[in-house]
Design an enzyme around this catalytic site. Structure first.
Site, short mmCIF file in Angstrom:
data_model
loop_
_atom_site.label_atom_id
_atom_site.label_comp_id
_atom_site.label_asym_id
_atom_site.label_seq_id
_atom_site.Cartn_x
_atom_site.Cartn_y
_atom_site.Cartn_z
N GLU A 97 0.86 -1.19 0.00
CA GLU A 97 0.00 0.00 0.00
C GLU A 97 0.90 1.24 0.00
O GLU A 97 1.99 1.23 0.55
CB GLU A 97 -0.91 0.02 1.24
CG GLU A 97 -1.67 -1.27 1.51
CD GLU A 97 -2.64 -1.71 0.43
OE1 GLU A 97 -2.95 -0.91 -0.48
OE2 GLU A 97 -3.10 -2.85 0.48
N TYR A 98 0.42 2.33 -0.62
CA TYR A 98 1.24 3.56 -0.65
C TYR A 98 1.31 4.18 0.74
O TYR A 98 0.40 4.00 1.55
CB TYR A 98 0.69 4.56 -1.68
CG TYR A 98 -0.61 5.24 -1.28
CD1 TYR A 98 -0.64 6.27 -0.33
CD2 TYR A 98 -1.82 4.88 -1.86
CE1 TYR A 98 -1.81 6.90 0.05
CE2 TYR A 98 -3.01 5.50 -1.50
CZ TYR A 98 -2.99 6.50 -0.55
OH TYR A 98 -4.16 7.12 -0.19
N GLU A 124 0.51 0.14 -4.54
CA GLU A 124 -0.91 0.41 -4.76
C GLU A 124 -1.16 1.91 -4.88
O GLU A 124 -0.61 2.70 -4.13
CB GLU A 124 -1.70 -0.17 -3.57
CG GLU A 124 -3.10 0.35 -3.42
CD GLU A 124 -3.20 1.54 -2.47
OE1 GLU A 124 -3.79 2.56 -2.90
OE2 GLU A 124 -2.69 1.47 -1.35
N GLU A 127 -6.13 5.69 -5.59
CA GLU A 127 -6.68 7.02 -5.91
C GLU A 127 -6.73 7.25 -7.41
O GLU A 127 -7.54 8.05 -7.91
CB GLU A 127 -5.87 8.12 -5.21
CG GLU A 127 -4.53 8.44 -5.82
CD GLU A 127 -3.41 7.50 -5.43
OE1 GLU A 127 -2.25 7.81 -5.73
OE2 GLU A 127 -3.69 6.44 -4.82
N SER A 171 -1.06 10.45 -2.07
CA SER A 171 -2.07 10.19 -3.11
C SER A 171 -2.53 11.49 -3.76
O SER A 171 -2.84 11.51 -4.96
CB SER A 171 -3.26 9.41 -2.55
OG SER A 171 -3.93 10.17 -1.57
N ARG A 172 -2.58 12.57 -2.99
CA ARG A 172 -2.95 13.87 -3.58
C ARG A 172 -1.85 14.36 -4.52
O ARG A 172 -2.11 14.87 -5.62
CB ARG A 172 -3.21 14.93 -2.50
CG ARG A 172 -4.66 15.02 -2.05
CD ARG A 172 -5.12 13.89 -1.18
NE ARG A 172 -4.48 13.91 0.13
CZ ARG A 172 -4.57 12.91 1.01
NH1 ARG A 172 -5.25 11.82 0.72
NH2 ARG A 172 -3.98 13.00 2.19
#
Length: 296
Positions: A97-98, A124, A127, A171-172
């Site tokens: 996962e990130y 991953e 997003e 993720s942003r």
């Protein structure tokens, strides 16, 4: 992936918080990609024995078992680097996962290790599989950006467990890089009131065409999880996100991508472009952290 699989990859899930529990659910349900995977068990620091009939196994057994060929790393971000290194060294493929690590240098090193071992290392990024991102991608294609901003609000996260806000919020940053290309850092500030559990990180970025982008992460108790965006183009503006539907099975979609990588169905060019984007985002996150810490 529609053909009957000739073999199944044995999988262990490390960490069974929110992401790990979703991963176990997807592995146990009959999906196209799950047909290629065989859930062996899960690893947790807590003594649980089993969950939903899935047995708990020790980390040592997961690393040494010939049955286990794949590890899903779903633990706290601060532990990702160590787990990835251990499983790659044990000859296992890794889905994480990130963020995969909390430093660009560590990510580079782990990718080199994966290549040396001939194993898939997949970070991953659900997003990028969201309906909102698909909408934005269509909206910005072919348009000249004049300026933009992205504000994310949520409740606080512990930095010791999830990393500096530029990493826990990567993720942003990935959205911005995926929409507008590689970015350069202009400035970054961090405002904190630890007694109130308040944090605000403000990052000024620039596209290759020198268009300014402001990314803000604001965290405090009671703040609702929300995104506010504003993009101004030569041909008009996009202010905030319309309701574009429910995000369905995004972790399963990510698993589908991972299985395609296991089966060698991604081209070298596609894998190289993804790796370049991930490393660029991790490098930017590290630079943002340095800027904020220097100012303090």
């Amino acid at each position: 992936m529609n053909a009957e699989p000739e073999r199944k990859f044995g999988v262990v899930v490390v960490g069974i918080g929110r992401a790990g529990s979703v991963r176990i659910r997807d592995l146990r349900n009959p999906h196209a990609s799950s047909a290629y995977l065989n859930l062996i068990g899960f690893v947790s620091r807590r003594e649980l024995g089993s969950t939903d009939g899935v047995p708990q196994i020790s980390l040592e057994d997961a690393l040494s078992s010939r049955e286990v060929e794949v590890a899903y790393i779903c633990s706290e971000s601060s532990s990702h680097e160590d787990y990835i290194r251990q499983f790659l060294n044990a000859g296992k493929h890794v889905l994480v996962e990130y963020p995969m690590t909390l430093s660009w240098a560590a990510a580079k090193e782990l990718w080199a290790l994966a290549e040396q071992k001939g194993k898939v290392l997949h970070e991953e990024h659900v997003e990028l599989l969201m309906e909102e991102f698909a909408f934005l991608k269509k909206e910005v294609v072919g348009k000249d950006l004049l300026k933009g901003s992205l504000l994310f609000t949520a409740s606080p996260l512990e930095e010791e467990r999830f990393g500096f806000p530029a990493f826990s919020g990567i993720s942003r940053l990935t959205w911005l890089v995926s929409l507008f290309g590689e970015l350069s850092l202009v400035s970054a500030t961090l405002e904190e009131r630890k007694e109130d559990q308040y944090m605000k990180m403000t990052v000024c970025l620039e596209t290759e065409n020198k268009s300014p982008l402001t990314w803000t992460e604001e965290k405090a108790p009671g703040l609702k999880r929300n995104r506010h965006l504003s993009f101004h183009f030569k041909s008009g503006s996009l202010e905030n996100m319309p309701n574009v539907g429910v995000n369905k099975n995004i972790f399963l979609k990510d698993q589908n991508i991972f299985v395609q990588k296991l089966l060698g169905q991604f081209s070298g060019e596609e894998l190289a472009a993804e790796k370049k984007r991930i490393l660029h985002c991790l490098w930017l996150a590290g630079e943002i952290q340095k800027h904020c810490r220097l100012k303090k």
